[in-house]
Design a protein around this motif. Sequence first.
Motif, PDB file in Angstrom:
ATOM      1  N   TYR A 161       0.821  -1.229   0.000  1.00  0.00           N
ATOM      2  CA  TYR A 161       0.000   0.000   0.000  1.00  0.00           C
ATOM      3  C   TYR A 161       0.846   1.267   0.000  1.00  0.00           C
ATOM      4  O   TYR A 161       0.538   2.234  -0.689  1.00  0.00           O
ATOM      5  N   VAL A 162       1.902   1.249   0.816  1.00  0.00           N
ATOM      6  CA  VAL A 162       2.673   2.480   1.015  1.00  0.00           C
ATOM      7  C   VAL A 162       3.897   2.554   0.108  1.00  0.00           C
ATOM      8  O   VAL A 162       4.645   3.521   0.148  1.00  0.00           O
ATOM      9  N   GLY A 163       4.097   1.524  -0.713  1.00  0.00           N
ATOM     10  CA  GLY A 163       5.271   1.478  -1.579  1.00  0.00           C
ATOM     11  C   GLY A 163       6.223   0.394  -1.112  1.00  0.00           C
ATOM     12  O   GLY A 163       6.359   0.155   0.092  1.00  0.00           O
ATOM     13  N   ALA A 164       6.896  -0.269  -2.056  1.00  0.00           N
ATOM     14  CA  ALA A 164       7.864  -1.310  -1.712  1.00  0.00           C
ATOM     15  C   ALA A 164       8.977  -0.706  -0.858  1.00  0.00           C
ATOM     16  O   ALA A 164       9.349   0.459  -1.058  1.00  0.00           O
ATOM     17  N   GLN A 165       9.483  -1.507   0.064  1.00  0.00           N
ATOM     18  CA  GLN A 165      10.610  -1.059   0.890  1.00  0.00           C
ATOM     19  C   GLN A 165      11.729  -0.494   0.011  1.00  0.00           C
ATOM     20  O   GLN A 165      12.252   0.586   0.274  1.00  0.00           O
ATOM     21  N   ARG A 166      12.076  -1.220  -1.081  1.00  0.00           N
ATOM     22  CA  ARG A 166      13.203  -0.781  -1.928  1.00  0.00           C
ATOM     23  C   ARG A 166      12.883   0.539  -2.635  1.00  0.00           C
ATOM     24  O   ARG A 166      13.768   1.348  -2.870  1.00  0.00           O
ATOM     25  N   TYR A 167      11.601   0.764  -2.957  1.00  0.00           N
ATOM     26  CA  TYR A 167      11.221   2.029  -3.579  1.00  0.00           C
ATOM     27  C   TYR A 167      11.347   3.182  -2.572  1.00  0.00           C
ATOM     28  O   TYR A 167      11.952   4.215  -2.878  1.00  0.00           O
ATOM     29  N   ARG A 168      10.840   2.975  -1.369  1.00  0.00           N
ATOM     30  CA  ARG A 168      10.915   4.040  -0.360  1.00  0.00           C
ATOM     31  C   ARG A 168      12.367   4.340  -0.001  1.00  0.00           C
ATOM     32  O   ARG A 168      12.736   5.491   0.235  1.00  0.00           O
ATOM     33  N   GLU A 169      13.206   3.289   0.013  1.00  0.00           N
ATOM     34  CA  GLU A 169      14.637   3.508   0.285  1.00  0.00           C
ATOM     35  C   GLU A 169      15.291   4.314  -0.844  1.00  0.00           C
ATOM     36  O   GLU A 169      16.110   5.201  -0.588  1.00  0.00           O
ATOM     37  N   ALA A 170      14.905   4.009  -2.091  1.00  0.00           N
ATOM     38  CA  ALA A 170      15.475   4.761  -3.223  1.00  0.00           C
ATOM     39  C   ALA A 170      15.028   6.227  -3.174  1.00  0.00           C
ATOM     40  O   ALA A 170      15.809   7.136  -3.484  1.00  0.00           O
ATOM     41  N   CYS A 171      13.791   6.458  -2.778  1.00  0.00           N
ATOM     42  CA  CYS A 171      13.286   7.834  -2.654  1.00  0.00           C
ATOM     43  C   CYS A 171      14.089   8.588  -1.585  1.00  0.00           C
ATOM     44  O   CYS A 171      14.506   9.735  -1.793  1.00  0.00           O
ATOM     45  N   THR A 185      20.921  12.476  -1.734  1.00  0.00           N
ATOM     46  CA  THR A 185      21.952  12.846  -2.706  1.00  0.00           C
ATOM     47  C   THR A 185      21.572  14.134  -3.432  1.00  0.00           C
ATOM     48  O   THR A 185      22.430  14.966  -3.704  1.00  0.00           O
ATOM     49  N   ARG A 186      20.300  14.320  -3.732  1.00  0.00           N
ATOM     50  CA  ARG A 186      19.894  15.478  -4.518  1.00  0.00           C
ATOM     51  C   ARG A 186      19.816  16.750  -3.664  1.00  0.00           C
ATOM     52  O   ARG A 186      20.177  17.828  -4.125  1.00  0.00           O
ATOM     53  N   PHE A 187      19.304  16.627  -2.425  1.00  0.00           N
ATOM     54  CA  PHE A 187      19.040  17.828  -1.616  1.00  0.00           C
ATOM     55  C   PHE A 187      19.784  17.858  -0.282  1.00  0.00           C
ATOM     56  O   PHE A 187      19.712  18.865   0.429  1.00  0.00           O
ATOM     57  N   GLY A 188      20.394  16.738   0.090  1.00  0.00           N
ATOM     58  CA  GLY A 188      20.990  16.671   1.432  1.00  0.00           C
ATOM     59  C   GLY A 188      19.935  16.601   2.520  1.00  0.00           C
ATOM     60  O   GLY A 188      20.177  16.995   3.663  1.00  0.00           O
ATOM     61  N   VAL A 189      18.724  16.107   2.180  1.00  0.00           N
ATOM     62  CA  VAL A 189      17.623  16.018   3.143  1.00  0.00           C
ATOM     63  C   VAL A 189      17.499  14.577   3.634  1.00  0.00           C
ATOM     64  O   VAL A 189      17.489  13.641   2.834  1.00  0.00           O
ATOM     65  N   ASP A 190      17.390  14.422   4.975  1.00  0.00           N
ATOM     66  CA  ASP A 190      17.221  13.095   5.578  1.00  0.00           C
ATOM     67  C   ASP A 190      15.745  12.798   5.768  1.00  0.00           C
ATOM     68  O   ASP A 190      15.052  13.539   6.460  1.00  0.00           O
ATOM     69  N   VAL A 191      15.262  11.715   5.150  1.00  0.00           N
ATOM     70  CA  VAL A 191      13.927  11.218   5.499  1.00  0.00           C
ATOM     71  C   VAL A 191      14.026   9.719   5.753  1.00  0.00           C
ATOM     72  O   VAL A 191      14.804   9.022   5.103  1.00  0.00           O
ATOM     73  N   ASP A 192      13.253   9.259   6.723  1.00  0.00           N
ATOM     74  CA  ASP A 192      13.239   7.849   7.085  1.00  0.00           C
ATOM     75  C   ASP A 192      12.323   7.107   6.107  1.00  0.00           C
ATOM     76  O   ASP A 192      11.131   7.414   6.033  1.00  0.00           O
ATOM     77  N   PRO A 193      12.888   6.127   5.376  1.00  0.00           N
ATOM     78  CA  PRO A 193      12.069   5.451   4.355  1.00  0.00           C
ATOM     79  C   PRO A 193      10.851   4.716   4.939  1.00  0.00           C
ATOM     80  O   PRO A 193       9.883   4.472   4.236  1.00  0.00           O
ATOM     81  N   ASP A 194      10.905   4.368   6.228  1.00  0.00           N
ATOM     82  CA  ASP A 194       9.793   3.627   6.834  1.00  0.00           C
ATOM     83  C   ASP A 194       8.697   4.541   7.370  1.00  0.00           C
ATOM     84  O   ASP A 194       7.522   4.218   7.307  1.00  0.00           O
ATOM     85  N   GLU A 195       9.093   5.683   7.908  1.00  0.00           N
ATOM     86  CA  GLU A 195       8.123   6.537   8.604  1.00  0.00           C
ATOM     87  C   GLU A 195       7.803   7.813   7.839  1.00  0.00           C
ATOM     88  O   GLU A 195       6.793   8.457   8.112  1.00  0.00           O
TER      89      GLU A 195
END
Length: 385
Positions: A67-77, A83-93
Amino acid sequence: MRTAQRIADLPPYLFAEIDNKVAVKRAEGADVISLGIGDPDTPTPARIVDRMAEAIRDTRNHKYPSYVGAQRYREACAEWMQTRFGVDVDPDEEVVALIGSKEGIAHIFLAFVDPGDVTLVPGAGYPVYTTGGILAGGDYHYMPMTEENDFLADFESVPADMLSRARMMFLSYPNNPTSAIATQEYFDRAIEFAREHDLLIVHDNAYSEIGYDGYVPPSFLERPGAKDVAIELFSCSKAYNMTGWRVAFACGNATAIEALGRVKTNIDSGVFTAIQDAAIEAFTGPQDSVAELVELYTRRRDRVVAVLDSIGLAARKPKATIYVWPKIPAGYTSASFATHVLDAADVIVSPGSAYGPSGEGYIRITLTTPDDRLDEALERIRDTL
Ligand SMILES: *Cc1c(COP(=O)(O)O)cnc(C)c1O
Protein backbone atom coordinates in the motif's frame (compact mmCIF):
# COMPACT_ATOMS: atom_id res chain seq x y z
CA MET A 1 -30.48 9.44 -10.85
CA ARG A 2 -29.19 12.08 -8.46
CA THR A 3 -25.49 12.78 -8.02
CA ALA A 4 -23.97 14.00 -4.77
CA GLN A 5 -23.87 17.68 -3.90
CA ARG A 6 -20.05 17.61 -4.06
CA ILE A 7 -20.28 16.99 -7.81
CA ALA A 8 -22.46 20.07 -8.23
CA ASP A 9 -20.03 21.99 -5.99
CA LEU A 10 -17.09 21.45 -8.38
CA PRO A 11 -16.35 24.63 -10.34
CA PRO A 12 -17.29 24.79 -14.02
CA TYR A 13 -14.56 23.41 -16.25
CA LEU A 14 -12.88 26.50 -17.68
CA PHE A 15 -11.47 24.76 -20.73
CA ALA A 16 -14.94 23.56 -21.81
CA GLU A 17 -15.48 26.36 -24.33
CA ILE A 18 -11.97 25.92 -25.76
CA ASP A 19 -12.34 22.12 -25.90
CA ASN A 20 -15.63 22.45 -27.80
CA LYS A 21 -14.10 24.84 -30.30
CA VAL A 22 -11.07 22.60 -30.81
CA ALA A 23 -13.34 19.61 -31.46
CA VAL A 24 -15.29 21.58 -34.08
CA LYS A 25 -12.11 22.89 -35.72
CA ARG A 26 -10.45 19.48 -35.86
CA ALA A 27 -13.63 17.93 -37.29
CA GLU A 28 -13.43 20.58 -40.04
CA GLY A 29 -9.85 19.49 -40.72
CA ALA A 30 -8.06 22.46 -39.11
CA ASP A 31 -4.42 21.96 -38.05
CA VAL A 32 -4.71 22.94 -34.38
CA ILE A 33 -1.47 23.24 -32.38
CA SER A 34 -1.69 22.88 -28.60
CA LEU A 35 0.52 24.94 -26.32
CA GLY A 36 -1.95 24.15 -23.57
CA ILE A 37 -0.95 20.90 -21.93
CA GLY A 38 2.07 20.37 -19.69
CA ASP A 39 2.91 16.90 -20.92
CA PRO A 40 6.46 16.17 -22.17
CA ASP A 41 6.63 15.54 -25.94
CA THR A 42 9.85 13.51 -25.74
CA PRO A 43 9.78 9.85 -24.61
CA THR A 44 10.69 8.28 -21.28
CA PRO A 45 14.49 7.66 -21.22
CA ALA A 46 15.42 4.22 -22.61
CA ARG A 47 17.17 3.06 -19.42
CA ILE A 48 13.85 3.43 -17.54
CA VAL A 49 11.82 1.68 -20.25
CA ASP A 50 14.38 -1.16 -20.34
CA ARG A 51 14.18 -1.58 -16.56
CA MET A 52 10.37 -1.75 -16.84
CA ALA A 53 10.60 -4.43 -19.53
CA GLU A 54 12.66 -6.52 -17.12
CA ALA A 55 10.53 -5.78 -14.07
CA ILE A 56 7.27 -6.68 -15.79
CA ARG A 57 8.58 -10.22 -16.43
CA ASP A 58 9.38 -10.72 -12.75
CA THR A 59 6.36 -12.68 -11.51
CA ARG A 60 6.86 -11.43 -7.95
CA ASN A 61 5.74 -8.05 -9.27
CA HIS A 62 2.40 -9.45 -10.45
CA LYS A 63 0.85 -9.52 -6.99
CA TYR A 64 -0.85 -6.68 -5.09
CA PRO A 65 1.75 -4.02 -4.39
CA SER A 66 2.54 -2.72 -0.90
CA TYR A 67 0.00 0.00 0.00
CA VAL A 68 2.67 2.48 1.01
CA GLY A 69 5.27 1.48 -1.58
CA ALA A 70 7.86 -1.31 -1.71
CA GLN A 71 10.61 -1.06 0.89
CA ARG A 72 13.20 -0.78 -1.93
CA TYR A 73 11.22 2.03 -3.58
CA ARG A 74 10.91 4.04 -0.36
CA GLU A 75 14.64 3.51 0.28
CA ALA A 76 15.47 4.76 -3.22
CA CYS A 77 13.29 7.83 -2.65
CA ALA A 78 15.04 8.55 0.66
CA GLU A 79 18.44 8.07 -0.96
CA TRP A 80 17.47 10.47 -3.76
CA MET A 81 16.36 13.10 -1.19
CA GLN A 82 19.79 12.73 0.43
CA THR A 83 21.95 12.85 -2.71
CA ARG A 84 19.89 15.48 -4.52
CA PHE A 85 19.04 17.83 -1.62
CA GLY A 86 20.99 16.67 1.43
CA VAL A 87 17.62 16.02 3.14
CA ASP A 88 17.22 13.10 5.58
CA VAL A 89 13.93 11.22 5.50
CA ASP A 90 13.24 7.85 7.08
CA PRO A 91 12.07 5.45 4.35
CA ASP A 92 9.79 3.63 6.83
CA GLU A 93 8.12 6.54 8.60
CA GLU A 94 8.55 9.53 6.34
CA VAL A 95 8.01 8.31 2.75
CA VAL A 96 4.90 7.03 0.97
CA ALA A 97 4.60 6.02 -2.69
CA LEU A 98 1.94 7.83 -4.75
CA ILE A 99 0.10 6.94 -7.95
CA GLY A 100 1.30 10.28 -9.34
CA SER A 101 1.37 13.39 -7.16
CA LYS A 102 -2.16 14.27 -8.25
CA GLU A 103 -3.36 11.23 -6.30
CA GLY A 104 -1.54 12.41 -3.17
CA ILE A 105 -2.93 15.94 -3.54
CA ALA A 106 -6.50 14.66 -3.87
CA HIS A 107 -6.20 12.25 -0.94
CA ILE A 108 -4.36 14.43 1.59
CA PHE A 109 -7.64 16.33 2.09
CA LEU A 110 -9.29 13.18 3.46
CA ALA A 111 -6.56 13.00 6.09
CA PHE A 112 -6.62 16.64 7.18
CA VAL A 113 -9.84 18.38 6.19
CA ASP A 114 -13.18 17.91 7.94
CA PRO A 115 -16.33 19.47 6.45
CA GLY A 116 -16.06 23.26 6.75
CA ASP A 117 -12.28 23.31 7.29
CA VAL A 118 -10.35 25.71 5.07
CA THR A 119 -7.36 25.02 2.85
CA LEU A 120 -5.15 27.94 1.83
CA VAL A 121 -4.37 27.62 -1.86
CA PRO A 122 -2.18 29.66 -4.24
CA GLY A 123 -4.09 32.34 -6.16
CA ALA A 124 -2.95 30.61 -9.33
CA GLY A 125 -2.17 26.94 -9.00
CA TYR A 126 -2.74 23.33 -9.89
CA PRO A 127 -6.55 22.96 -9.94
CA VAL A 128 -6.68 19.87 -7.66
CA TYR A 129 -5.60 22.05 -4.69
CA THR A 130 -9.15 23.43 -4.78
CA THR A 131 -11.20 20.60 -6.27
CA GLY A 132 -9.65 18.00 -3.94
CA GLY A 133 -10.85 20.12 -1.02
CA ILE A 134 -14.34 20.50 -2.44
CA LEU A 135 -14.65 16.74 -2.88
CA ALA A 136 -13.71 16.33 0.80
CA GLY A 137 -16.41 18.81 1.87
CA GLY A 138 -13.91 21.53 2.74
CA ASP A 139 -13.64 25.23 1.85
CA TYR A 140 -10.69 27.03 0.34
CA HIS A 141 -9.20 30.48 0.35
CA TYR A 142 -7.04 31.82 -2.48
CA MET A 143 -3.81 33.50 -1.38
CA PRO A 144 -3.08 36.42 -3.74
CA MET A 145 -0.11 36.10 -6.11
CA THR A 146 1.05 39.21 -7.93
CA GLU A 147 3.86 40.02 -10.32
CA GLU A 148 5.06 42.78 -7.94
CA ASN A 149 5.30 40.09 -5.25
CA ASP A 150 7.18 37.72 -7.61
CA PHE A 151 4.09 35.45 -7.57
CA LEU A 152 4.84 34.34 -4.01
CA ALA A 153 1.47 33.37 -2.51
CA ASP A 154 0.69 35.95 0.18
CA PHE A 155 -0.32 33.89 3.22
CA GLU A 156 0.16 36.89 5.50
CA SER A 157 -2.93 38.55 3.96
CA VAL A 158 -5.30 35.71 4.86
CA PRO A 159 -8.16 37.11 6.99
CA ALA A 160 -8.35 35.94 10.62
CA ASP A 161 -11.73 34.19 10.21
CA MET A 162 -10.33 32.07 7.38
CA LEU A 163 -7.11 31.42 9.24
CA SER A 164 -8.89 30.13 12.33
CA ARG A 165 -10.59 27.46 10.18
CA ALA A 166 -7.51 26.65 8.10
CA ARG A 167 -5.84 23.23 8.43
CA MET A 168 -3.63 23.04 5.36
CA MET A 169 -1.70 25.29 2.99
CA PHE A 170 -0.50 24.35 -0.47
CA LEU A 171 2.66 25.90 -1.89
CA SER A 172 4.45 24.97 -5.10
CA TYR A 173 7.77 26.42 -6.29
CA PRO A 174 9.01 26.29 -9.02
CA ASN A 175 5.44 27.24 -9.80
CA ASN A 176 2.89 26.01 -12.28
CA PRO A 177 1.47 28.14 -13.94
CA THR A 178 3.50 31.31 -13.25
CA SER A 179 6.97 29.65 -13.44
CA ALA A 180 7.97 31.69 -10.36
CA ILE A 181 10.61 30.42 -7.96
CA ALA A 182 10.75 30.95 -4.21
CA THR A 183 13.45 32.30 -1.92
CA GLN A 184 14.75 30.56 1.21
CA GLU A 185 13.46 33.50 3.20
CA TYR A 186 9.92 32.94 1.86
CA PHE A 187 10.03 29.26 2.76
CA ASP A 188 11.27 30.15 6.25
CA ARG A 189 8.40 32.61 6.74
CA ALA A 190 5.94 29.93 5.57
CA ILE A 191 7.31 27.47 8.15
CA GLU A 192 6.99 30.07 10.92
CA PHE A 193 3.44 30.89 9.78
CA ALA A 194 2.43 27.21 9.73
CA ARG A 195 3.84 26.73 13.22
CA GLU A 196 1.98 29.75 14.52
CA HIS A 197 -1.37 28.70 13.01
CA ASP A 198 -1.03 24.93 13.32
CA LEU A 199 -1.16 24.25 9.57
CA LEU A 200 0.17 21.40 7.48
CA ILE A 201 2.13 22.73 4.50
CA VAL A 202 2.01 20.57 1.39
CA HIS A 203 4.83 21.62 -0.92
CA ASP A 204 4.30 20.36 -4.47
CA ASN A 205 7.75 20.10 -6.04
CA ALA A 206 6.77 18.75 -9.49
CA TYR A 207 9.46 20.85 -11.24
CA SER A 208 12.44 20.32 -8.92
CA GLU A 209 14.56 19.00 -11.80
CA ILE A 210 13.60 21.58 -14.43
CA GLY A 211 15.79 24.59 -13.59
CA TYR A 212 17.54 26.87 -16.13
CA ASP A 213 20.71 28.94 -16.38
CA GLY A 214 22.33 27.07 -13.50
CA TYR A 215 19.39 27.51 -11.15
CA VAL A 216 18.92 24.31 -9.10
CA PRO A 217 15.47 24.22 -7.45
CA PRO A 218 15.63 23.30 -3.76
CA SER A 219 13.54 21.01 -1.57
CA PHE A 220 11.25 22.77 0.91
CA LEU A 221 12.53 20.22 3.44
CA GLU A 222 16.03 21.72 3.25
CA ARG A 223 14.79 24.55 5.45
CA PRO A 224 15.29 24.16 9.23
CA GLY A 225 12.12 22.94 10.98
CA ALA A 226 10.33 22.17 7.72
CA LYS A 227 9.69 18.56 8.66
CA ASP A 228 7.78 19.70 11.77
CA VAL A 229 5.05 21.25 9.60
CA ALA A 230 5.40 20.01 6.02
CA ILE A 231 5.34 17.22 3.53
CA GLU A 232 6.68 17.51 0.02
CA LEU A 233 5.57 15.79 -3.18
CA PHE A 234 7.96 14.63 -5.90
CA SER A 235 6.93 13.12 -9.19
CA CYS A 236 8.63 11.20 -11.98
CA SER A 237 6.21 12.84 -14.44
CA LYS A 238 8.02 15.99 -15.55
CA ALA A 239 11.60 15.15 -14.53
CA TYR A 240 11.73 11.80 -16.33
CA ASN A 241 8.98 12.18 -18.97
CA MET A 242 6.83 9.66 -17.10
CA THR A 243 3.41 11.36 -17.00
CA GLY A 244 1.68 8.22 -18.27
CA TRP A 245 3.30 5.89 -15.74
CA ARG A 246 1.68 7.39 -12.61
CA VAL A 247 4.42 7.27 -10.03
CA ALA A 248 5.52 9.75 -7.38
CA PHE A 249 6.13 9.97 -3.65
CA ALA A 250 5.39 12.13 -0.65
CA CYS A 251 7.91 12.62 2.15
CA GLY A 252 8.38 14.65 5.30
CA ASN A 253 6.37 14.94 8.51
CA ALA A 254 5.75 11.41 9.85
CA THR A 255 2.27 12.13 11.25
CA ALA A 256 1.09 13.49 7.90
CA ILE A 257 2.71 10.66 5.93
CA GLU A 258 1.11 8.07 8.22
CA ALA A 259 -2.32 9.70 7.86
CA LEU A 260 -2.03 9.92 4.08
CA GLY A 261 -0.93 6.27 3.98
CA ARG A 262 -3.95 5.30 6.09
CA VAL A 263 -6.32 7.03 3.64
CA LYS A 264 -4.63 5.33 0.70
CA THR A 265 -4.80 1.91 2.35
CA ASN A 266 -8.57 2.27 2.34
CA ILE A 267 -8.88 3.56 -1.23
CA ASP A 268 -6.18 2.23 -3.56
CA SER A 269 -3.77 -0.67 -3.52
CA GLY A 270 -0.59 1.16 -4.36
CA VAL A 271 1.61 1.59 -7.44
CA PHE A 272 2.22 -1.46 -9.68
CA THR A 273 5.50 -2.79 -8.26
CA ALA A 274 7.14 -3.07 -11.71
CA ILE A 275 6.54 0.67 -12.17
CA GLN A 276 8.17 1.30 -8.79
CA ASP A 277 11.20 -0.66 -10.05
CA ALA A 278 11.32 1.54 -13.16
CA ALA A 279 11.05 4.63 -10.95
CA ILE A 280 13.96 3.36 -8.80
CA GLU A 281 15.99 3.29 -12.02
CA ALA A 282 14.83 6.85 -12.76
CA PHE A 283 16.00 8.11 -9.35
CA THR A 284 19.20 6.08 -8.96
CA GLY A 285 20.50 5.71 -12.55
CA PRO A 286 22.58 8.21 -14.55
CA GLN A 287 20.84 11.59 -14.68
CA ASP A 288 22.04 12.69 -18.16
CA SER A 289 18.47 12.62 -19.49
CA VAL A 290 17.52 15.39 -17.07
CA ALA A 291 20.31 17.65 -18.32
CA GLU A 292 19.32 16.94 -21.93
CA LEU A 293 15.70 17.76 -21.19
CA VAL A 294 16.66 21.02 -19.51
CA GLU A 295 18.81 21.90 -22.54
CA LEU A 296 15.88 21.27 -24.89
CA TYR A 297 13.46 23.35 -22.82
CA THR A 298 16.04 26.13 -22.41
CA ARG A 299 16.26 26.48 -26.18
CA ARG A 300 12.48 26.56 -26.52
CA ARG A 301 12.10 28.98 -23.62
CA ASP A 302 14.53 31.44 -25.20
CA ARG A 303 12.69 31.20 -28.53
CA VAL A 304 9.25 31.68 -26.99
CA VAL A 305 10.23 34.60 -24.74
CA ALA A 306 12.03 36.37 -27.61
CA VAL A 307 9.09 36.05 -30.01
CA LEU A 308 6.55 37.06 -27.37
CA ASP A 309 8.68 40.07 -26.50
CA SER A 310 8.85 41.10 -30.18
CA ILE A 311 5.05 41.07 -30.46
CA GLY A 312 4.33 42.95 -27.24
CA LEU A 313 3.43 40.01 -25.01
CA ALA A 314 5.87 40.61 -22.19
CA ALA A 315 6.88 37.59 -20.14
CA ARG A 316 9.56 37.06 -17.53
CA LYS A 317 12.21 34.60 -18.62
CA PRO A 318 11.47 31.52 -16.47
CA LYS A 319 14.25 30.18 -14.25
CA ALA A 320 12.39 26.85 -13.97
CA THR A 321 9.34 24.80 -15.08
CA ILE A 322 7.96 24.12 -18.56
CA TYR A 323 5.78 27.25 -18.67
CA VAL A 324 5.99 30.79 -20.00
CA TRP A 325 3.48 33.21 -18.46
CA PRO A 326 2.96 36.29 -20.64
CA LYS A 327 0.68 39.22 -19.86
CA ILE A 328 -2.19 39.54 -22.32
CA PRO A 329 -2.79 42.66 -24.42
CA ALA A 330 -5.13 45.39 -23.12
CA GLY A 331 -8.79 44.91 -23.97
CA TYR A 332 -8.88 41.17 -23.38
CA THR A 333 -9.54 38.87 -20.45
CA SER A 334 -7.42 35.72 -20.15
CA ALA A 335 -10.31 33.68 -21.50
CA SER A 336 -11.17 36.04 -24.36
CA PHE A 337 -7.52 36.24 -25.43
CA ALA A 338 -7.14 32.45 -25.37
CA THR A 339 -10.33 32.23 -27.45
CA HIS A 340 -8.99 34.87 -29.87
CA VAL A 341 -5.73 32.95 -30.36
CA LEU A 342 -7.67 29.76 -31.01
CA ASP A 343 -10.13 31.42 -33.40
CA ALA A 344 -7.55 33.38 -35.36
CA ALA A 345 -4.46 31.14 -35.18
CA ASP A 346 -5.71 27.62 -34.44
CA VAL A 347 -3.39 27.60 -31.43
CA ILE A 348 -4.42 26.46 -27.95
CA VAL A 349 -3.06 28.40 -24.97
CA SER A 350 -4.36 28.18 -21.39
CA PRO A 351 -6.20 31.17 -19.92
CA GLY A 352 -4.46 32.13 -16.67
CA SER A 353 -7.82 32.46 -14.93
CA ALA A 354 -8.28 28.68 -15.21
CA TYR A 355 -5.69 28.37 -12.42
CA GLY A 356 -7.36 30.80 -10.01
CA PRO A 357 -8.13 34.53 -9.66
CA SER A 358 -4.46 35.61 -9.60
CA GLY A 359 -4.09 34.15 -13.10
CA GLU A 360 -6.40 36.72 -14.68
CA GLY A 361 -4.48 38.92 -17.12
CA TYR A 362 -2.10 36.15 -18.22
CA ILE A 363 -1.97 33.09 -20.43
CA ARG A 364 0.16 29.99 -19.95
CA ILE A 365 2.26 28.63 -22.81
CA THR A 366 3.92 25.23 -22.43
CA LEU A 367 7.35 24.27 -23.76
CA THR A 368 6.37 20.64 -24.42
CA THR A 369 5.65 20.99 -28.14
CA PRO A 370 8.18 19.84 -30.80
CA ASP A 371 10.38 22.72 -32.08
CA ASP A 372 8.90 23.01 -35.58
CA ARG A 373 5.33 23.05 -34.27
CA LEU A 374 6.25 25.54 -31.55
CA ASP A 375 7.78 27.87 -34.18
CA GLU A 376 4.73 27.52 -36.38
CA ALA A 377 2.41 28.31 -33.45
CA LEU A 378 4.42 31.40 -32.50
CA GLU A 379 4.36 32.64 -36.09
CA ARG A 380 0.62 32.19 -36.25
CA ILE A 381 0.10 34.04 -32.95
CA ARG A 382 2.31 36.87 -34.26
CA ASP A 383 0.16 37.14 -37.39
CA THR A 384 -3.02 37.59 -35.32
CA LEU A 385 -1.71 40.63 -33.44
C1 LIG B 1 2.08 18.02 -13.50
C2 LIG B 1 1.81 18.49 -12.10
C3 LIG B 1 1.36 17.60 -11.12
C4 LIG B 1 0.92 16.19 -11.45
O1 LIG B 1 1.91 15.31 -11.40
P1 LIG B 1 1.61 13.76 -11.49
O2 LIG B 1 2.69 13.18 -10.66
O3 LIG B 1 1.67 13.40 -12.93
O4 LIG B 1 0.25 13.50 -10.91
C5 LIG B 1 1.23 18.04 -9.82
N1 LIG B 1 1.48 19.31 -9.49
C6 LIG B 1 1.87 20.20 -10.41
C7 LIG B 1 2.14 21.59 -9.98
C8 LIG B 1 2.04 19.82 -11.73
O5 LIG B 1 2.37 20.73 -12.65
